[in-house]
Design an enzyme around this catalytic site. Structure first.
Site, PDB file in Angstrom:
ATOM      1  N   TYR A  34       0.823  -1.221   0.000  1.00 51.27           N
ATOM      2  CA  TYR A  34       0.000   0.000   0.000  1.00 51.27           C
ATOM      3  C   TYR A  34       0.853   1.265   0.000  1.00 51.27           C
ATOM      4  O   TYR A  34       0.351   2.360  -0.191  1.00 51.27           O
ATOM      5  CB  TYR A  34      -0.939   0.022   1.214  1.00 51.27           C
ATOM      6  CG  TYR A  34      -2.026  -1.047   1.183  1.00 51.27           C
ATOM      7  CD1 TYR A  34      -2.349  -1.708   0.006  1.00 51.27           C
ATOM      8  CD2 TYR A  34      -2.718  -1.377   2.335  1.00 51.27           C
ATOM      9  CE1 TYR A  34      -3.322  -2.684  -0.022  1.00 51.27           C
ATOM     10  CE2 TYR A  34      -3.713  -2.358   2.306  1.00 51.27           C
ATOM     11  CZ  TYR A  34      -3.997  -3.011   1.127  1.00 51.27           C
ATOM     12  OH  TYR A  34      -4.971  -3.976   1.103  1.00 51.27           O
ATOM     13  N   ASP A  50      -4.961  -7.212   5.812  1.00 49.80           N
ATOM     14  CA  ASP A  50      -6.215  -6.530   5.497  1.00 49.80           C
ATOM     15  C   ASP A  50      -7.290  -7.573   5.190  1.00 49.80           C
ATOM     16  O   ASP A  50      -8.406  -7.550   5.734  1.00 49.80           O
ATOM     17  CB  ASP A  50      -5.964  -5.635   4.259  1.00 49.80           C
ATOM     18  CG  ASP A  50      -7.076  -4.650   4.017  1.00 49.80           C
ATOM     19  OD1 ASP A  50      -8.056  -4.661   4.780  1.00 49.80           O
ATOM     20  OD2 ASP A  50      -6.965  -3.870   3.058  1.00 49.80           O
ATOM     21  N   ASP A  78     -10.312  -9.287   8.000  1.00 49.13           N
ATOM     22  CA  ASP A  78     -11.744  -9.160   7.705  1.00 49.13           C
ATOM     23  C   ASP A  78     -12.407 -10.533   7.665  1.00 49.13           C
ATOM     24  O   ASP A  78     -13.520 -10.721   8.164  1.00 49.13           O
ATOM     25  CB  ASP A  78     -11.965  -8.466   6.358  1.00 49.13           C
ATOM     26  CG  ASP A  78     -12.062  -6.955   6.516  1.00 49.13           C
ATOM     27  OD1 ASP A  78     -11.727  -6.465   7.607  1.00 49.13           O
ATOM     28  OD2 ASP A  78     -12.472  -6.281   5.562  1.00 49.13           O
TER      29      ASP A  78
END
Ligand code: NAD
Length: 367
Positions: free
Chosen positions: A142, A248, A252
């Site tokens: 990222y 990430d 989740d």
């Protein structure tokens, strides 16, 4: 000695509604457990934009750097969707994470017995689940350069770069091993060392750090297998440590094992400050829920569990954190439910403040 300090940033939408209930809990600890905090409150997100034209004022940023812990509600909402990218509410949150250098993101996935039916998996696979995912938060694909969309011949190419230094891997790994020492002493590191050089380095460095923690059992798993194992047999894990991108996705996935978004806390930790406490921000995983904001329907438990994490990781009050978690478990076992936790059998949901009342009563009963 002065009390430990907390900066509360309620934010937007249901943020202030759930935070009101957390403030009641903080006050309870001061009154009933001789555990007082110096609490200050400020604006973030859309609320800060409305007041100052920016999603985080410099003065607020400076205060966040000084306090022992930041507690954040949620940011965002439809009123701010068309703002320029640079002043969107989320930029306030990202600035806090970046300038406080919060490199270690802790996402517990814990299944309260009373809610085991809410999971999309079979009850016996998730009942009693208690795992912690440590996601590296400030590096990796990222952030890596080069990045962008470039012309190449007669077409365009989109580029992002997975990049990790040894020290970035080391500090994330160390925080995972430290956590495991307070839990069940197991770390599983996930990467893709079979196809990515950054994964090979990740595995090497985690193994090296692991040698400093001989009591902790270290295992390695390719992240794709990790995703399968999380839904096949999640209870095999204690602490999982992984990079920003895999973290990430995997966090989740693990979070949903436990049911509602209204139940999920998180912590983001940085380097130790002069007083030995880590730089820290605690926040529920959910957003500002504009669809239910202002209706008194929000579940305050994710935000309360975030404060429990602050008690444990910033203030070394593990027993008091467990007291709050047990109070929450008890009210759920007794059948207390906000609207998001209502099953097909129906019933009358509690409002946000009624859930707060029930949890405070359970805290009262615990002393
Ligand atoms: P959301 O998490 O706000 O809501 C998703 C769904 O879950 C909604 O139906 C909502 O009602 C429900 N929900 C969420 N929290 C709940 C709670 N505590 N109690 C009961 N129900 C709850 O996600 P979204 O709808 O995608 O985003 C809404 C806004 O929040 C957007 O502006 C988004 O950018 C922002 N957002 C902020 C954060 C943050 O502040 N960390 C995180 C995610 C989204």
């Amino acid at each position: 000695m002065s009390n430990p300090s907390i900066l509360i940033l309620p934010g937007d939408g249901i943020g202030p509604e759930v935070m009101d209930q957390v403030i009641r809990v903080i006050d309870w600890y001061g009154a009933k457990r001789d555990l007082a905090f110096d609490v200050s409150t400020d604006l973030v997100g859309g609320a800060a934009y409305d007041a100052h034209g920016v999603p985080l004022h410099d003065d607020t940023m400076a205060r966040a750097q000084e306090v022992d812990a930041v507690l954040l509600g949620a940011v965002g909402g439809p009123a701010y969707d068309d703002l320029d990218f640079s002043v969107k509410p989320e930029r306030g949150l990202l600035r806090l994470r970046k300038e406080m250098d919060l490199f270690s993101n802790l996402r517990p996935a814990q299944c309260f017995d009373a809610l085991a039916d809410f999971s999309s998996l079979k009850k016996d696979i998730v009942a009693g689940l208690d795992i912690m995912i440590v996601r590296e938060l400030t590096s990796g694909v990222y952030f890596g350069e080069p990045r962008g969309i470039f012309e190449e011949g007669n077409e365009r190419v989109g580029i992002n770069t997975q990049r990790y230094t040894e020290s970035e891997i080391e500090r994330a790994a160390r925080s995972a091993f430290e956590l495991a020492m307070r839990r069940n002493k197991k770390v599983c590191s996930m990467e893709k060392a079979n196809v990515m050089e950054s994964g090979i380095l990740w595995r090497e460095v985690v193994t090296r750090v692991g040698a400093d923690y001989p009591e902790v059992e270290l295992s390695h798993m390719y992240a794709d297998n990790g995703a399968m194992q999380l839904v096949r047999a999640p209870k095999q894990f204690d602490v999982i440590v992984t990079d920003n991108l895999f973290g990430d996705i995997l966090s989740d996935c693990a979070a949903m094992l436990t049911g509602s978004l209204g139940m999920l806390p998180s912590a983001s930790l940085g380097a130790p400050m002069a007083n030995g406490r880590p730089k820290a921000m605690y926040e529920p995983v959910h957003g500002s829920a504009p669809d239910i904001a202002g209706q008194g329907k929000a579940n305050p438990i994710a935000c309360m569990l975030s404060f429990a994490m602050a008690l444990r990781y910033s203030f070394d009050q593990g027993d008091e954190a467990a007291r709050l978690e047990t109070a929450i478990e008890k009210v759920l076992a007794d059948g207390a439910r906000t609207a998001d936790l209502m099953g097909p059998e129906g019933g009358t949901p509690l409002s946000t403040s009624e859930m707060g009342d029930a949890i405070l009563a359970a805290l009262d009963a615990s002393v």
